[in-house]
Motif scaffolding. Structure first.
Motif, short mmCIF file in Angstrom:
data_model
loop_
_atom_site.label_atom_id
_atom_site.label_comp_id
_atom_site.label_asym_id
_atom_site.label_seq_id
_atom_site.Cartn_x
_atom_site.Cartn_y
_atom_site.Cartn_z
N TYR A 22 0.85 -1.18 0.00
CA TYR A 22 0.00 0.00 0.00
C TYR A 22 0.89 1.24 0.00
O TYR A 22 1.61 1.49 0.97
CB TYR A 22 -0.93 -0.04 1.20
CG TYR A 22 -1.74 -1.33 1.21
CD1 TYR A 22 -2.95 -1.41 0.54
CD2 TYR A 22 -1.25 -2.49 1.81
CE1 TYR A 22 -3.67 -2.60 0.50
CE2 TYR A 22 -1.95 -3.68 1.78
CZ TYR A 22 -3.17 -3.73 1.11
OH TYR A 22 -3.86 -4.91 1.06
N HIS A 61 -5.39 3.47 -1.02
CA HIS A 61 -6.17 2.24 -0.82
C HIS A 61 -7.62 2.60 -1.18
O HIS A 61 -8.45 2.84 -0.29
CB HIS A 61 -6.05 1.78 0.63
CG HIS A 61 -6.52 0.36 0.84
ND1 HIS A 61 -7.58 -0.19 0.15
CD2 HIS A 61 -6.07 -0.62 1.68
CE1 HIS A 61 -7.75 -1.44 0.56
NE2 HIS A 61 -6.85 -1.74 1.48
N GLN A 97 -10.32 1.12 -2.21
CA GLN A 97 -11.42 0.35 -1.66
C GLN A 97 -11.67 0.74 -0.20
O GLN A 97 -12.81 0.93 0.23
CB GLN A 97 -11.04 -1.13 -1.74
CG GLN A 97 -12.19 -2.04 -2.05
CD GLN A 97 -11.71 -3.47 -2.29
OE1 GLN A 97 -10.54 -3.80 -2.08
NE2 GLN A 97 -12.61 -4.31 -2.72
N ALA A 132 -14.84 2.59 1.76
CA ALA A 132 -15.59 1.86 2.78
C ALA A 132 -15.53 2.54 4.15
O ALA A 132 -16.40 2.32 4.99
CB ALA A 132 -15.04 0.43 2.89
N LEU A 151 0.96 -2.74 9.08
CA LEU A 151 2.14 -3.56 9.33
C LEU A 151 3.16 -3.06 8.31
O LEU A 151 2.90 -3.08 7.11
CB LEU A 151 1.78 -5.03 9.09
CG LEU A 151 2.88 -6.07 9.17
CD1 LEU A 151 3.37 -6.23 10.60
CD2 LEU A 151 2.34 -7.43 8.70
N HIS A 159 6.48 -4.04 7.78
CA HIS A 159 7.32 -5.03 7.10
C HIS A 159 7.13 -6.41 7.74
O HIS A 159 6.45 -6.53 8.75
CB HIS A 159 8.79 -4.60 7.14
CG HIS A 159 9.30 -4.33 8.53
ND1 HIS A 159 9.65 -5.34 9.39
CD2 HIS A 159 9.47 -3.18 9.21
CE1 HIS A 159 10.03 -4.81 10.54
NE2 HIS A 159 9.93 -3.50 10.46
N ARG A 198 1.69 -5.51 14.18
CA ARG A 198 0.43 -4.95 13.66
C ARG A 198 0.01 -3.82 14.58
O ARG A 198 -0.20 -4.04 15.77
CB ARG A 198 -0.62 -6.05 13.59
CG ARG A 198 -0.26 -7.16 12.60
CD ARG A 198 -1.17 -8.37 12.73
NE ARG A 198 -2.55 -8.05 12.42
CZ ARG A 198 -3.09 -8.11 11.20
NH1 ARG A 198 -2.35 -8.50 10.18
NH2 ARG A 198 -4.36 -7.80 11.00
N LEU A 246 3.45 -2.90 4.15
CA LEU A 246 3.17 -4.29 3.81
C LEU A 246 1.67 -4.60 3.93
O LEU A 246 1.11 -5.32 3.12
CB LEU A 246 3.97 -5.22 4.72
CG LEU A 246 3.81 -6.71 4.48
CD1 LEU A 246 4.37 -7.11 3.12
CD2 LEU A 246 4.50 -7.51 5.58
N ALA A 247 1.04 -4.05 4.96
CA ALA A 247 -0.39 -4.31 5.15
C ALA A 247 -1.08 -3.07 5.70
O ALA A 247 -0.55 -2.39 6.57
CB ALA A 247 -0.60 -5.48 6.12
N VAL A 248 -2.24 -2.81 5.14
CA VAL A 248 -3.17 -1.82 5.71
C VAL A 248 -4.53 -2.49 5.61
O VAL A 248 -5.04 -2.71 4.52
CB VAL A 248 -3.18 -0.50 4.91
CG1 VAL A 248 -4.21 0.46 5.50
CG2 VAL A 248 -1.81 0.14 4.89
N VAL A 249 -5.07 -2.89 6.75
CA VAL A 249 -6.32 -3.65 6.70
C VAL A 249 -7.39 -2.97 7.52
O VAL A 249 -7.15 -2.45 8.60
CB VAL A 249 -6.08 -5.13 7.11
CG1 VAL A 249 -5.42 -5.24 8.45
CG2 VAL A 249 -7.37 -5.93 7.08
N GLY A 250 -8.57 -2.93 6.96
CA GLY A 250 -9.70 -2.29 7.62
C GLY A 250 -10.78 -2.01 6.59
O GLY A 250 -10.73 -2.57 5.50
N PRO A 251 -11.70 -1.15 6.86
CA PRO A 251 -11.86 -0.44 8.12
C PRO A 251 -12.37 -1.37 9.21
O PRO A 251 -13.23 -2.21 8.95
CB PRO A 251 -12.91 0.63 7.78
CG PRO A 251 -13.72 0.01 6.68
CD PRO A 251 -12.79 -0.87 5.91
N MET A 252 -11.83 -1.24 10.40
CA MET A 252 -12.23 -2.12 11.49
C MET A 252 -13.09 -1.37 12.50
O MET A 252 -13.02 -0.16 12.61
CB MET A 252 -10.98 -2.66 12.17
CG MET A 252 -10.25 -3.65 11.27
SD MET A 252 -8.61 -3.99 11.89
CE MET A 252 -8.28 -5.53 11.02
#
Lengths: 282, 509
Positions: free
Chosen positions: A2, A21, A23, A27, A37, A39, A44, A84-90
């Motif tokens: 990302y 990002h 998407q 959202a 995250l 690397h 996290r 490396l990671a961007v995850v959500g929306p939480m």
């Protein structure tokens, strides 16, 4: 991966990252958070979303460099690099309906995540009062951004270098004195600040929403590390929150649980500082 | 070939070499080392190749067990792998983690008289051999126009994805974590299931054309309804697992040092906390760890703690050893590794020090009373039997509740416990959306989740009007290997499909 498309250093220890990002940008709703995250060996890190722009396809995060991971990110996260990671929306989004007059209180790093809630309330037609606090004028950010969505904006600095001299609780007290028809107070910042805000509104029974950011791993309800006591019941901040009724939150427990990895964090920090020193010397 | 009988086969089950307990508690290498070729050939002799094999029905994914063991016996190892992969894409994983003793091996005919044939060990041996040799069975796949979304990359999702990809569907699998595998990855420790084994068998899935999208929290990034209505998925399978750890509600649970087994295992297995500070995720392991519960997850949590250097690891279980839900093999391994079991013991309070950290656990002894609804004798507290022991970490491994995210973000029907409601074909209340595994049944096993994933795949094929080739596999031996339409009918590699008259995402009828 990302990509970081913009970065702004708000102070020596606070930096803003705008991450592509699309998407997620579409959202995201006020009150939600992401986990990043940086690397493979990283950890996290949960971060409340400070802004999102569906058209630009980006989310904005404001990060304080306090530990090894966030200091390392301060070095590594330059424009053009990727996470490396961007995850959500939480988490559950904040409910913004039916509020006619709202006070949005942001203390220190809480200034950024309270912004989406302020904007949503303003766009929903509410009368909005912003209370944002910094240690001093040099650390201040987003004054104009807040002013655009506030009917009243109260800035607090510890040393009085901007706005009123005092803490955000002083600003909140001023707002409560001025307005006797506040429907809701939203307070985001360090746990002790949120607790003091909740105590300030309790005598007048003003609904007070706080956003909790306890230690967590997955952010999806799976690990239970983020459990908090709310009204005597165990809740997981990641899926049952992160917003809770500030009058019901057991802040002492939260503050203690945030100290859970203190010694490990110091160890990681010392080791990393030493490595940086050796690299700079070399 | 002479006819085998129970008297002519090797009488003893071939033992599997293992690391010695005193060595293995200091490393994360596998405990069970696996059969040698000689071991495997010897053990394969013990299968009677029953004409009416009960083991196949005992397997949740109906592996042709006598079929693959016979191939081993004939030294046709590749053939054995081909038979296995007709039903199971992941023999190296299942051979390790399936509770064979209560499935195929429990109903094994040899087991009526002698010890059952070691089906799991043979399955693992073939799976490992395939990884070493680089075998994979990518069949000829005739593409169909259907797009399938799989929510969760754990065992249920994997099995469902594999079957639908083989049937020609365009399959995308979503995972919320940054690495795929679900519980195989974050839950099961390396000494039971090494990461390279997961990687190798997941690779087979991508060879079938399954796309894996990590860092995707379905429900929140997009909803189930969006998948079906906007994103063009003709069918969706939910295999998210149960995942919302239970606590007991006793005093002291919010002290620092109290955590769920899920958290402990995720920090170690997925995030590498055992290697802190080289990895950034800490664990802050205690010196004296008390694990509550006695299932497989509890065994994993205890044995991980031991390997990371805990001096004393206690297991607290309110029933007796006989009722322990863990696999006997796991329990025995834990006992060999020096875990201190407190049977018929329940914690009543976790005691903290002035800094809010755990310092001790207070327990009460139990005795077994009348049978309860589960048929097991109900544990009853023995009055006045409370005692304490020192502990600086308490780990809850007493199961999970339903994860609420799907219910929070869609109109899907849930049962009163919050699990997803399905009919007997695993269809949910949303048209085109199926579910299986722990999010439907509550916490169970890897292979039961895989079984549910396969069952859902069959239902999805029916729903979409894909004519399944299942019948081809059920052909008897004389028909096996005959060619139909130029393709070997014995291979699960061909699908005849018809386009449904109605739109694929229209109402089921």
């Amino acid at each position: 991966m990302y990509e970081i498309v913009a970065r702004q250093d708000l102070s020596e220890t606070t930096y803003l990252l705008e991450v592509a990002h699309p998407q997620l940008a579409r959202a995201a709703r006020p009150g939600q958070f992401v986990i990043v995250l940086s690397h493979e060996q990283g950890e996290r890190i949960p971060l409340t979303i400070a802004d999102f722009d569906g058209e630009r396809g980006t989310v904005t995060l404001v990060i304080q460099a306090v530990g090894k991971s966030t200091k390392e990110m301060q070095q590594l996260c330059q424009v053009g690099r990727s996470l490396l990671a961007v995850v959500g929306p939480m988490g559950l989004p904040t409910a913004v309906n039916d509020v006619r007059k709202v006070v949005c209180v942001g203390g220190g790093l809480g200034v950024a995540p309270v912004f989406p809630q302020l904007r949503a309330h303003k766009n929903n037609g509410a009368y909005t009062i912003g209370v944002i606090g910094f240690r001093n004028r040099d650390l201040m950010f987003w004054k104009d951004k807040f002013a655009r969505y506030c009917d009243d904006l109260i800035i607090c600095t510890n040393d009085g270098s901007e706005g009123i001299a005092g803490l955000v609780t002083d600003g909140l007290a001023a707002a409560m004195k001025e307005h006797d028809d506040i429907d809701e107070v939203i307070a985001i910042g360090p746990p002790i600040m949120m607790k003091l805000c909740a105590e300030a509104t309790r005598p007048r029974s003003i609904k007070t929403t706080v956003s909790l950011n306890p230690i967590m791993v997955d952010g999806t309800g799976m690990c239970g590390g983020c459990r908090v006591s709310v009204g005597g019941e165990m809740k997981f901040a990641c899926v049952d929150g992160p917003d809770f009724d500030g009058h019901d939150v057991n802040f002492e427990e939260l503050i203690n649980r945030l100290r859970r990895f203190d010694s490990d964090e110091r160890e990681a920090m010392d080791r990393w500082s030493e490595q940086c020193r050796l690299m700079n010397d070399g | 070939m002479s006819v085998k009988t129970i008297r002519t086969i090797p009488q003893e089950r071939t033992p599997i070499p293992e690391q010695q307990p005193e060595v293995r508690v200091a490393n994360f290498d596998e405990v069970a080392l696996g059969y040698s070729t000689e071991d495997a050939l010897l053990e394969s002799e013990r299968c009677l190749i029953c004409p009416d094999p009960k083991c196949i029905a005992g397997c949740p994914v109906q592996i042709n067990i006598p079929g693959f063991i016979e191939r081993i016996h004939e030294k046709d190892f590749r053939g054995a792998y081909d038979v296995l992969t007709e039903s199971n894409l992941m023999p190296a994983i299942c051979g390790r983690v399936c509770p064979q003793e209560e499935q195929c091996e429990e109903v094994c005919t040899v087991g009526d008289t002698l010890e059952a044939v070691a089906v799991g060990r043979l399955e693992r041996w073939i799976g490992d051999l395939a990884i070493r040799e680089g075998w994979s069975n990518v069949p000829y796949i005739e593409r169909n126009p259907f797009k399938i979304g799989i929510v969760g990359s754990g065992p249920a999702g994997i099995a469902c994805a594999a079957d639908l990809a083989r049937a020609g569907c365009d399959v995308t699998m979503y995972e919320a974590f940054h690495r795929p595998g679900g519980v195989l990855r974050y839950g099961i420790p390396e000494f039971r299931l090494p990461n390279p084994v997961i990687d190798a068998e997941m690779e087979n899935l991508t060879r079938l054309g399954v796309k894996i999208e990590c860092n995707t929290l379905v429900g929140r990034l997009f909803t189930l309804e969006q998948m079906v209505d906007e994103m063009g998925f003709d069918a969706v399978f939910i295999g998210t697992g149960a995942g919302y750890p239970k606590f007991m509600g006793i005093p002291g649970e919010s002290l620092n040092g109290v955590l769920s087994a899920n958290e402990l295992l995720t920090r170690c297995n997925l995030m590498g906390a055992g290697d802190f500070p080289n990895a950034d995720t800490p664990l802050h392991l205690g010196k004296r760890v008390a694990v509550i519960g006695s299932g497989n997850t509890a065994m994993d949590a205890m044995r991980v703690s031991k390997r990371l250097g805990a001096e004393k690891v206690h297991c607290l279980y309110r029933r007796s050893r006989n009722e322990s839900p863990a696999r006997l093999e796991e329990l025995q391994h834990a006992e060999e590794e020096g875990i201190d079991f407190h049977w018929l013991t329940a914690p009543v309070e976790i005691l903290g020090d002035d800094d809010g950290n755990v310092r001790a656990v207070r327990n009460i002894r139990m005795e077994l009373g009348e049978p309860d609804s589960s048929g097991r004798r109900r544990p009853v507290p023995v009055e006045g039997s409370e005692y304490e022991f020192e502990a600086d970490m308490v780990v809850y491994a007493i199961g999970t509740n339903a994860n609420p995210i799907m219910g929070q973000t869609s109109k899907i029907a849930l049962n009163k416990w919050g699990y997803i409601e399905t009919d007997d074909r695993l269809a949910t209340s949303l048209a085109g959306v199926y579910a299986g595994g722990d999010i439907v049944t509550g916490g169970a096993t890897v292979i039961l989740a895989m079984g549910a994933g396969r069952k859902a795949a069959r239902s999805i094929k029916q729903y979409l009007g894909i004519v399944d080739t299942e019948s081809v596999y059920d052909l008897d031996e004389t028909e096996r290997g005959t060619r139909r339409f130029g393709i070997d009918a014995g291979q699960k590699n061909f699908v005849r499909m018809r386009f449904p008259a109605s739109q694929p995402n229209g109402p089921r009828s």
